[in-house]
Design an enzyme around this catalytic site. Structure first.
Site, mmCIF file in Angstrom:
data_model
loop_
_atom_site.group_PDB
_atom_site.id
_atom_site.type_symbol
_atom_site.label_atom_id
_atom_site.label_comp_id
_atom_site.label_asym_id
_atom_site.label_seq_id
_atom_site.Cartn_x
_atom_site.Cartn_y
_atom_site.Cartn_z
ATOM 1 N N HIS A 155 0.842 -1.202 0.000
ATOM 2 C CA HIS A 155 0.000 0.000 0.000
ATOM 3 C C HIS A 155 0.879 1.254 0.000
ATOM 4 O O HIS A 155 0.659 2.187 -0.774
ATOM 5 C CB HIS A 155 -0.916 -0.040 1.228
ATOM 6 C CG HIS A 155 -1.679 1.219 1.480
ATOM 7 N ND1 HIS A 155 -2.985 1.392 1.092
ATOM 8 C CD2 HIS A 155 -1.323 2.377 2.087
ATOM 9 C CE1 HIS A 155 -3.390 2.599 1.441
ATOM 10 N NE2 HIS A 155 -2.405 3.216 2.056
ATOM 11 N N GLU A 156 1.884 1.257 0.866
ATOM 12 C CA GLU A 156 2.763 2.430 0.960
ATOM 13 C C GLU A 156 3.600 2.603 -0.309
ATOM 14 O O GLU A 156 3.808 3.733 -0.771
ATOM 15 C CB GLU A 156 3.682 2.324 2.181
ATOM 16 C CG GLU A 156 2.966 2.318 3.529
ATOM 17 C CD GLU A 156 2.045 3.507 3.726
ATOM 18 O OE1 GLU A 156 2.284 4.569 3.126
ATOM 19 O OE2 GLU A 156 1.059 3.371 4.468
ATOM 20 N N HIS A 199 1.706 4.405 -2.866
ATOM 21 C CA HIS A 199 1.718 5.858 -2.656
ATOM 22 C C HIS A 199 2.990 6.471 -3.235
ATOM 23 O O HIS A 199 2.961 7.553 -3.816
ATOM 24 C CB HIS A 199 1.668 6.180 -1.163
ATOM 25 C CG HIS A 199 0.279 6.177 -0.590
ATOM 26 N ND1 HIS A 199 -0.805 6.710 -1.242
ATOM 27 C CD2 HIS A 199 -0.205 5.719 0.590
ATOM 28 C CE1 HIS A 199 -1.882 6.567 -0.502
ATOM 29 N NE2 HIS A 199 -1.551 5.958 0.616
#
Lengths: 298, 182
Positions: free
Chosen positions: A143-144, A147
């Site tokens: 998820h990070e 980003h």
């Protein structure tokens, strides 16, 4: 919207954010200068300060954020699962390896920052590492990394620094206001104008800060990072389980501030404080249950 | 007048052909890079195995056939040249390692040794790394193959003899073993 659209959109918004910030900041200083009677000096001063802070928000926001969250570099042997998971997922995406950090804190949270994939940082709390298994850590890291890949980090870390600067200046001004104002000779006319401007500034700054945060944080962004994260790991359940554990965990992060809250994977305020109710107004994060539901249905 | 139009169209066409050709060059180079990425991880796996075998041997001397299988699979992976051979040999090695770890379950002392635990997690991590570098390779191949097959770039691919590249295939059993809980 494809990933490439998102990247250019994020870059464009970062430039836009900088320009708005500089214009706003300089005009506030100009107004203050007007009330004191030295408008030119204050105009230059405001321009200088805003230029420096927006440039430094581009180049040094990651370091400032690491400093304010008290993050330290992660050791590969000590945090084997975390470190190797970052390595593996960057292999899967053909991305450069970000710098890997941890925050020594019992709460469960994570964030990514930096200005581009080459200069990026990923950071999680030790609480998160101790309560999640490898597959769940993988979900969070993916998820990070999404980003980072989408350049969400550029915009959100710049917002952190610029909002921080705004809060700092308004804080300073309102303190002056409370403790007697600028003119020591009790020049009533001047201080009245000054007070009026201050009220105006506060009226403008508060919603502006909120807008800035919202500019950076669209709820869509989190959903998108969840989805592209799941695409990297090919295992959406990992992140879903992780989010479930995070939402059931009630420990709040110790070193947080309003300026960095939107960076984290889940709201660092947690639900039992008054502050959390306030932060819900800004709602930087979509409901975690909704995210879990979508991940489970993938 | 007419000839200027024709020349103009020819120039546009030439620019298009060159850009597509260059795209193929870039995609092909990426596939090659991704392939060497898999190689790096396979090498890592190969290097870890002698250490693992000697550690397990220290506790479980008479499980000869298991060691033989692992060593055999390892050397065939080392010899493998083409993508297909590598994929096959790697799958063989995965199976052999699985039975080695299954055997290790019967030796509590072995399971408790920190050296073994460290090796085990390094090997498991390398397996993850192989899986992810294969994923990266395959997504690059997918992009390239799509370009080779779709119109109009397929015409240019044909002219310059750019052919579809094979995917790095995996067994179903290996996919399952990724889901291990730690």
């Amino acid at each position: 919207m494809t990933v490439y659209n998102i990247i250019s959109y994020n870059k464009l918004r970062s430039v836009f954010l900088m320009i708005i910030f500089i214009i706003f900041f300089t005009s506030v200083f100009y107004l203050i200068g007007l009330s004191i009677g030295n408008s030119q000096l204050y105009l230059v001063l405001g321009l200088l300060i805003s230029l420096i802070s927006s440039l430094s928000s581009y180049f040094y926001s990651d370091k400032l954020i690491l400093f304010s969250t008290k993050a330290i570099k992660a050791d590969k042997r000590k945090y084997f699962n975390y470190y190797t998971v970052v390595e593996n997922l960057t292999i899967a995406e053909g991305m450069p390896m970000p710098k890997v950090y941890v925050i020594d804190d019992n709460s469960m949270n994570a964030f990514a920052t930096g200005r581009n994939p080459k200069n990026s940082i990923i950071c999680v709390t030790t609480g998160l590492l101790s309560k999640l298994n490898r597959k769940e850590i993988e979900g969070v890291v993916a998820h990070e990394l999404s980003h980072i890949k989408n350049y969400d980090i550029l915009l959100s870390s710049m917002v952190s620094v610029l909002v921080g600067a705004l809060v700092f200046v308004t804080d300073m001004l309102s303190r002056r206001w409370l403790f007697g104002g600028f003119s020591s000779d009790n020049d009533n006319r001047n201080s009245n104008i000054f007070n009026l401007i201050l009220i105006l500034v506060v009226i403008i700054v508060t919603p502006l800060t909120a807008t800035l945060i919202q500019l950076a944080i669209s709820r869509k962004r989190e959903f998108l990072a969840d989805a592209s994260g799941a695409l990297i790991t090919r295992y959406p359940k990992g992140l879903a389980n992780a989010l479930e554990k995070i939402s059931n965990d009630n420990i709040a992060l110790k070193n947080y501030s309003g300026a960095t809250a939107h960076l984290f994977i889940s709201n660092p305020f947690k639900n039992n404080t008054l502050k959390s109710k306030f932060s819900n107004l800004f709602s930087t994060h979509p409901l975690i249950n909704e995210r879990i539901k979508i991940l489970r249905s993938m | 007048m007419n000839s200027t139009y024709i020349i103009g169209i020819l120039i546009i066409l030439a620019v298009y052909v060159v850009s597509i050709y260059n795209k193929f060059v870039v995609l092909k180079a990426r596939i090659k890079e991704a392939f060497s990425g898999i190689d790096v991880q396979l090498k890592r796996r190969i290097d870890l195995i002698p250490n693992l075998v000697s550690t397990v041997k220290g506790y479980a001397k008479h499980e000869k056939s298991v060691f033989e299988n692992v060593t055999k699979a390892r050397s065939s992976l080392m010899k493998a040249g083409s993508l297909n051979e590598k994929a096959k040999a790697n799958n063989m090695l995965s199976d052999a390692l699985k039975s080695l770890f299954a055997v290790a379950e019967n030796y509590p002392d072995l399971k408790a040794s920190t050296n073994f635990q460290d090796l085990q997690r390094q090997i498991e991590d390398t397996e993850d790394k192989i899986a992810y570098s294969r994923q990266f390779y395959n997504s690059n191949v997918l992009e390239y193959n799509t370009k080779v097959k779709s119109f109009p770039s397929n015409v240019i691919a044909n002219v310059f003899a750019y052919k579809e590249e094979p995917f790095f295939e995996t067994q179903a059993s290996e996919r399952e073993n990724i889901k291990v809980d730690f």
